[in-house]
Write an enzyme that holds these catalytic residues in place. Structure first.
Site, mmCIF file in Angstrom:
data_model
loop_
_atom_site.group_PDB
_atom_site.id
_atom_site.type_symbol
_atom_site.label_atom_id
_atom_site.label_comp_id
_atom_site.label_asym_id
_atom_site.label_seq_id
_atom_site.Cartn_x
_atom_site.Cartn_y
_atom_site.Cartn_z
ATOM 1 N N GLU A 205 1.889 -0.771 -8.266
ATOM 2 C CA GLU A 205 2.395 0.181 -7.276
ATOM 3 C C GLU A 205 2.893 1.507 -7.859
ATOM 4 O OE1 GLU A 205 5.221 -1.735 -4.727
ATOM 5 O OE2 GLU A 205 3.692 -3.031 -3.857
ATOM 6 N N GLU A 383 -0.395 -8.820 -3.637
ATOM 7 C CA GLU A 383 0.908 -9.198 -3.073
ATOM 8 C C GLU A 383 0.835 -9.153 -1.565
ATOM 9 O OE1 GLU A 383 4.386 -6.948 -4.268
ATOM 10 O OE2 GLU A 383 3.716 -6.947 -6.357
HETATM 11 C C1 FCB Z 1 6.547 -4.804 -3.785
HETATM 12 C C2 FCB Z 1 6.868 -4.922 -5.260
HETATM 13 C C3 FCB Z 1 7.476 -6.244 -5.633
HETATM 14 C C4 FCB Z 1 8.466 -6.725 -4.606
HETATM 15 C C5 FCB Z 1 7.849 -6.699 -3.243
HETATM 16 C C6 FCB Z 1 8.740 -7.231 -2.143
HETATM 17 O O1 FCB Z 1 6.522 -3.472 -3.404
HETATM 18 O O2 FCB Z 1 5.707 -4.746 -6.031
HETATM 19 O O3 FCB Z 1 8.043 -6.122 -6.908
HETATM 20 O O4 FCB Z 1 9.623 -6.005 -4.667
HETATM 21 O O5 FCB Z 1 7.477 -5.392 -2.933
#
Ligand code: FCB
Length: 465
Positions: A205, A383
């Protein structure tokens, strides 16, 4: 009425008619390019997943959020400043994962997972510039050995937000030698871990690191400076490039990607062309500029209110084999002349999670379609998860997002894996321990893990062994 006046009216009529037609055609074009995503009706029922062969089904964590004892990075320092982290929390022992590797791998197996995405902590491995900590490298090598023995494919992230303090001291992501230093770290990772690792994720990210660190100023380095933000973006882009080259050189079977946060941006009113335009601009800037820079070999960033970046970076071309998408939310976009950058961004009308973001599984489907249409590279959902301390939302959340993935695959998207954020509750950056994302609930005092709501659904959806 004289004929010249009639002719004049006629011309205005044609002109307005032409404008209306142009408006309609543009609207239809946008609707076709970005159709409203809709999930099949069975998305809420316990559907059969039938994932493709080799599909990765696992959980994701990040070193600083789960390991505990990471004292030598920029976050550890930032956490000590008053008022920076909710409830005055610090990462401290975090989820104690550093000393619970075996126990946590057993949890992955209990979940029916076959893979695990995690990060290695640069500041542990190179605590002082130029000095490697052999014991720390060995710890990760052993963890990877144990993962593989337990049938868990490791997906190793090299940078998940935290930077060694020695690098932060001279500008962190904006330091001129950041890409070179990161490249050297990646080369060492390839040398030491490469024989056991195929899946590499260079950075996590980058846009989020840039926005929170340099625009909102709520994460390290805690500044609000749009010009510096763009510099950090460029630094992260070049760092990715340097790492990818090093991985390719040092690990012949390296399969390289990165994890990019993607918000499903939608115009608040689908038939409002101005909103369509603004929404696209924001999506292009936030979601896609990192990947577009890699595709085109030009470092590019352009968003209202920021200096434009457009510089040749041919070394970026071909540096990814797969596209990682971290997906959490939808945002509605409005044109707002009074707002900063003339854009207003807000939640949609659906249910909000504890993190106050809208739960919108359809957005995942739309982003998978768009990622595939843009790059035709394999995609991994690196994620996806929900802050849900009561556990009322997670079971259906897991089901519907998995359904979006299944639907995308059925439409022809080459989706290779799905990682749930997260294995267990952990240190949620500036929110401290307030948000509970774990498939395992963690007792904050004893660090004991117990299955959380949603873990049964995750297990049910796991690929057949
Ligand atoms: C994302 C991050 C991760 C965590 C999630 C909830 O943006 O990559 O580290 O904080 O959110």
């Amino acid at each position: 009425m004289s004929s010249s006046v009639i002719g004049w009216f006629r011309r205005i009529g044609w002109f307005l008619g032409g404008l209306a037609a142009l408006y309609l055609v543009s609207c239809v074009y946008f609707q076709r390019k970005h159709p409203q995503p809709v999930l099949g009706a069975e998305s809420t029922t316990p559907f059969a997943p039938d994932w493709p062969k080799g599909f990765l089904w696992g959980t994701a964590t990040a070193a600083h959020q789960v390991e505990g004892g990471n004292a030598l990075n920029d976050w550890a320092r930032f956490e000590r400043l008053p008022g920076k982290i909710a409830h005055g929390d610090t990462s401290g022992v975090a989820s104690g994962h550093w000393n619970k590797v075996g126990e946590d791998i057993a949890l992955m197996r209990d979940l029916g997972a076959n893979s695990y995405r995690f990060s290695i902590e640069w500041s542990r491995l190179e605590p002082r510039e130029g000095t490697w900590d052999d014991a720390a490298w060995q710890h990760y090598a052993d963890e990877i050995t144990q993962l593989k023995a337990a049938g868990q494919e490791p997906v190793v992230t090299l940078l998940h937000f935290t930077l060694p303090a020695w690098l932060a001291d001279r500008g962190g992501a904006t330091a001129p030698d950041f890409p070179a230093r990161f490249g050297r770290f990646a080369a060492e990772a390839a040398r030491r871990l490469g024989p056991q690792v195929r899946w590499w994720c260079t950075v996590n990210e980058p846009q989020v690191q840039m926005f929170f660190g340099y625009v909102a100023g709520t994460w390290p380095p805690g500044v609000k400076d749009n010009a510096l933000a763009v510099k950090a973006f460029e630094g992260l882009l070049k760092a990715h490039g340097a790492a990818a080259l090093a991985l390719r050189a040092g690990d012949p079977d390296a399969y390289i990607g990165l994890a990019s946060n993607m918000i499903y941006f939608e115009p608040a009113h689908r038939w409002n062309l101005l909103e369509q335009f603004v929404s696209n601009t924001v999506a292009n800037g936030f979601n896609w500029s990192f990947y577009e820079s890699i595709r085109t070999g030009r470092a590019q960033f352009s968003m209202p209110g920021f200096p434009t970046l457009d510089a040749p970076a041919p070394e970026l071309k071909g540096t990814i084999d797969w596209v990682g998408i971290n997906y959490y939310r939808r945002n509605l976009v409005r044109f707002a002349p009074g707002a900063p950058g003339m854009v207003d961004i807000s939640n949609g009308p659906g249910t909000l999670s504890d993190a106050k973001v809208e739960i919108y599984p359809e957005g995942l489907l739309a982003l998978l379609r768009e990622g595939w249409a843009r790059y035709h590279l394999p995609i991994v959902i690196t994620e996806n998860g929900v802050a849900d301390s009561s556990g009322v939302h997670r079971p259906i959340y897991v089901r519907q997002h998995a359904y979006a993935a299944k639907q995308a695959i059925a439409e022809g998207v080459d989706l290779r894996g799905f990682f749930h954020w997260s294995l267990m509750d952990n240190f949620e950056w500036a929110e401290g321990y307030g948000w509970r994302f774990g498939l395992y609930r963690m007792d904050l005092k004893t660090l004991a893990r117990t299955p959380a709501a949603g873990s049964e659904e995750f297990k049910r959806l796991a690929p057949a062994r």
